[in-house]
Design an enzyme around this catalytic site. Structure first.
Site, PDB file in Angstrom:
ATOM      1  CD  GLU A   1      19.395  -3.039   9.139  1.00 31.14           C
ATOM      2  OE1 GLU A   1      18.385  -3.334   9.807  1.00 31.14           O
ATOM      3  OE2 GLU A   1      19.502  -2.024   8.428  1.00 31.14           O
TER       4      GLU A   1
ATOM      5  CG  HIS B   1      26.560   1.254  17.947  1.00 29.65           C
ATOM      6  ND1 HIS B   1      27.650   0.615  17.390  1.00 29.65           N
ATOM      7  CD2 HIS B   1      26.409   2.404  17.254  1.00 29.65           C
ATOM      8  CE1 HIS B   1      28.117   1.346  16.392  1.00 29.65           C
ATOM      9  NE2 HIS B   1      27.387   2.433  16.288  1.00 29.65           N
TER      10      HIS B   1
ATOM     11  CD  GLU C   1      29.056   3.030  25.723  1.00 28.39           C
ATOM     12  OE1 GLU C   1      29.306   1.842  25.957  1.00 28.39           O
ATOM     13  OE2 GLU C   1      29.762   3.731  24.979  1.00 28.39           O
TER      14      GLU C   1
ATOM     15  CB  SER D   1      33.763  -0.192  31.696  1.00 26.32           C
ATOM     16  OG  SER D   1      33.200   0.296  30.502  1.00 26.32           O
ATOM     17  CG  ASN D   2      29.062  -0.669  28.690  1.00 22.58           C
ATOM     18  OD1 ASN D   2      28.173   0.060  29.088  1.00 22.58           O
ATOM     19  ND2 ASN D   2      29.943  -0.291  27.776  1.00 22.58           N
TER      20      ASN D   2
END
Ligand code: GRF
Length: 194
Positions: free
Chosen positions: A142, A108, A173, A12-13
């Protein structure tokens, strides 16, 4: 600018990113790649006319380096300027990250630096946070830790479940990622707060 989007699921993003790259937008999608052969996002990308690739991590049982080297060569075949991770559910090692250093983004579903890793919505509810949200950041070695480029916030409601909160965050988002990608493609690096 050419943008490669990496997915693992529904995408979807990815769809929102592809839909945003039109008109005077400085970027265009050049590839949608999934590590999952049957990912729903692949059919959506094809319907949008974007070239797709699959590199199935299960073909590289435990050979993470082989998987990432194949990923790199397949992606580079499409000559992207920017890599956008969008619901891509594999942890990437410095081998892959260094190759795309400074030009790879991820979204995220938490207000980083809170809740790196998985199950972010359940953790926010468990902690009785008043707010939750999503973060777009540059990808570094990281995990979920690179420079933050944008954030969007939503309230956590008393009767929220992880699913109801996830749905509210996902809406944000879909606003945040296209806005950050456009700025990133134009060379802007400031923090966008939606
Ligand atoms: C969503 O939970 C989103 O928060 C995260 O990846 C998951 C799937 O997203 N980024 P998508 O629908 O595949 O873009």
């Amino acid at each position: 600018k050419r943008v490669a989007i990496l997915i693992s699921g529904g995408g979807s993003n990815m769809v929102k990113l592809v839909d945003s790259m039109v008109g005077d937008h400085p970027a265009r999608p050049c590839l949608v790649l999934s590590n999952v052969a049957g990912a729903g996002g692949l059919a959506r990308a094809q319907a949008l006319g974007v070239p797709t690739e699959v590199v199935d991590h299960r073909d590289f049982k435990g050979d993470r380096e082989g998987f990432e080297k194949t990923l790199i060569s397949r992606i580079d075949g499409h000559a992207p300027d920017i890599i956008a991770l969008a619901g891509f559910m594999r942890i990437l090692t410095p081998l892959f990250i260094d190759h795309f250093a400074g030009r790879m983004l991820n979204i995220h579903p938490s207000l980083l630096p809170k809740y790196r890793g998985l199950n972010t919505h359940a953790r926010a509810i468990e902690a009785r946070d008043a707010e939750a949200g999503c973060t777009v950041h540059e990808v570094t070695a990281e995990l979920d830790g690179g420079p933050i480029l944008g954030q969007a916030r939503v309230p956590v409601l008393p009767d929220d479940t992880p699913d109801s909160l996830a749905a509210r965050v996902l809406e944000q988002e879909h606003r945040l990622y296209p806005a950050v990608l456009r700025r990133f493609a134009q060379g802007e690096r400031g923090l966008l707060q939606l």
